[in-house]
Motif scaffolding. Structure first.
Motif, short mmCIF file in Angstrom:
data_model
loop_
_atom_site.label_atom_id
_atom_site.label_comp_id
_atom_site.label_asym_id
_atom_site.label_seq_id
_atom_site.Cartn_x
_atom_site.Cartn_y
_atom_site.Cartn_z
N LEU A 110 77.58 12.69 11.82
CA LEU A 110 76.35 12.80 12.61
C LEU A 110 76.13 14.24 13.06
CD1 LEU A 110 76.75 9.65 14.93
CD2 LEU A 110 75.23 9.89 12.95
N ASP A 111 74.92 14.53 13.51
CA ASP A 111 74.66 15.83 14.14
C ASP A 111 75.56 15.96 15.36
OD1 ASP A 111 71.60 14.97 13.07
OD2 ASP A 111 72.29 17.03 12.69
N ALA B 105 78.93 16.04 15.01
CA ALA B 105 80.26 15.49 14.67
C ALA B 105 81.28 16.61 14.45
CB ALA B 105 80.16 14.62 13.42
N ARG C 182 77.84 18.90 4.38
CA ARG C 182 76.87 17.89 3.98
C ARG C 182 76.59 17.92 2.47
NH1 ARG C 182 75.11 15.31 8.22
NH2 ARG C 182 75.00 16.28 10.28
N1 LIG Z 1 86.43 18.26 17.90
C1 LIG Z 1 85.52 18.76 18.76
N2 LIG Z 1 85.66 18.55 20.09
C2 LIG Z 1 84.76 19.05 20.97
N3 LIG Z 1 83.67 19.80 20.62
C3 LIG Z 1 83.49 20.02 19.28
C4 LIG Z 1 84.39 19.53 18.30
N4 LIG Z 1 83.93 19.92 17.07
C5 LIG Z 1 82.81 20.64 17.29
N5 LIG Z 1 82.54 20.72 18.62
C6 LIG Z 1 81.41 21.40 19.27
O1 LIG Z 1 80.26 20.58 19.10
C7 LIG Z 1 79.09 21.42 18.80
C8 LIG Z 1 78.57 21.04 17.42
O2 LIG Z 1 79.56 21.41 16.47
P1 LIG Z 1 79.11 21.62 14.94
O3 LIG Z 1 77.95 22.57 14.90
O4 LIG Z 1 80.32 21.93 14.12
O5 LIG Z 1 78.61 20.17 14.61
P2 LIG Z 1 77.71 19.73 13.39
O6 LIG Z 1 78.20 18.40 12.98
O7 LIG Z 1 77.64 20.79 12.35
O8 LIG Z 1 76.31 19.58 14.08
P3 LIG Z 1 74.91 19.75 13.33
O9 LIG Z 1 74.96 18.96 12.07
O10 LIG Z 1 73.89 19.30 14.29
O11 LIG Z 1 74.84 21.24 13.05
C9 LIG Z 1 79.59 22.86 18.86
O12 LIG Z 1 79.32 23.38 20.16
C10 LIG Z 1 81.08 22.73 18.62
O13 LIG Z 1 81.79 23.79 19.23
#
Ligand SMILES: Nc1ncnc2c1ncn2[C@@H]1O[C@H](COP(=O)(O)OP(=O)(O)OP(=O)(O)O)[C@@H](O)[C@H]1O
Ligand SMILES: Cc1cn([C@H]2C[C@H](O)[C@@H](COP(=O)(O)O)O2)c(=O)[nH]c1=O
Length: 219
Positions: free
Chosen positions: A24-25, A27, A113
């Motif tokens: 998910l967004d 995740a 993705r």
């Molecule tokens: N395991 C974790 N525990 C806590 N915070 C996390 C963890 N992994 C990522 N984050 C934080 O959550 C936020 C989103 O992380 P990230 O951009 O990697 O997610 P994403 O899945 O790529 O989201 P999107 O698809 O919306 O870009 C960031 O601020 C990141 O630092």
């Protein structure tokens, strides 16, 4: 993962492996894709980290639609079937122009993705996962998909804490629908013989990265 790099003495380089991060967004797919690339390089491999929507021309248009910088005809919302086709066209271009040449050169590719995102997100938006699967057939499967399992409320909390831009799909109710579609799509891909490995994405970043590395090391 096979050691990448030249085969030496005229032997062709071993093909790189194609690994995808999904979830998910919020995740953590972007974070873990970056960390996996760093770990592969630290382990002496050549690794290329990429993402979808890609940095190619169709990916750029998709990103504009996602952030509402481009709307449909007469300012209406962009047609969801057309958006699904744009994601599929970007994927085919991304695979043919960027991913496959690197794999052929023995470079490991990590993508934030790939097709599973379309099955889950466009499956949730359209209710036609089989059609989404058909239009993405030309891209071909990765060697493995690592699905970061994070509850929708946890993922949304992370995005809000990071005050990340709200794209069209980043709405709580829709993310809960996408979560359910991910489970359906994962079952579909596994029935087709694809490798989908689930990882608890709710643990601290370093623990998730260690679990990702352990999974990749079995490939
Ligand atoms: N395991 C974790 N525990 C806590 N915070 C996390 C963890 N992994 C990522 N984050 C934080 O959550 C936020 C989103 O992380 P990230 O951009 O990697 O997610 P994403 O899945 O790529 O989201 P999107 O698809 O919306 O870009 C960031 O601020 C990141 O630092
Ligand atoms: C590849 C792909 C992505 N999406 C959605 C998933 C996210 O909401 C955005 C991409 O944003 P990110 O922060 O860069 O991960 O697009 C989709 O709906 N279908 C797809 O195939």
């Amino acid at each position: 993962m096979s050691a990448a790099g030249g085969g030496g003495r005229g032997r062709p380089a071993a093909r790189g492996r194609f690994v995808v991060l999904e979830g998910l967004d919020g995740a953590g797919t972007t974070t873990q894709a970056r960390l996996l690339g760093e770990r592969l390089r630290a382990d002496g491999r050549t690794a290329h980290v990429t993402a979808e929507p890609s940095g190619g021309p169709v990916g750029a248009l998709v990103r504009q639609v996602l952030t509402r910088r481009v709307t449909g005809v007469a300012g209406a919302d962009f047609d969801p079937h057309a958006l699904a086709l744009l994601f599929a066209a970007d994927r085919r271009d991304h695979r043919a122009v960027e991913i496959d040449p690197k794999l052929a050169a023995g470079i490991d590719v990590v993508s934030d993705r790939y097709t599973l995102s379309s099955l889950a997100y466009q499956g949730a938006a359209l209710g036609e996962m089989e059609w989404v699967r058909q239009v993405n057939g030309a891209a071909g499967p990765p060697d493995a998909t690592l699905f970061l399992r994070v509850r929708p409320e946890v993922a949304l909390r992370r995005r809000r804490a990071a005050s990340l831009d709200r794209e069209i799909y980043e709405v709580g109710a829709f993310q809960r629908k996408v979560a359910a579609e991910y489970d359906r799509a994962i079952a579909l891909l596994r029935q087709a013989g694809e490798s989908v490995i689930e990882i608890d994405g709710e643990r601290p970043v370093e623990a998730v990265a260690a679990a990702v590395w352990a999974a990749v090391s079995t490939l």
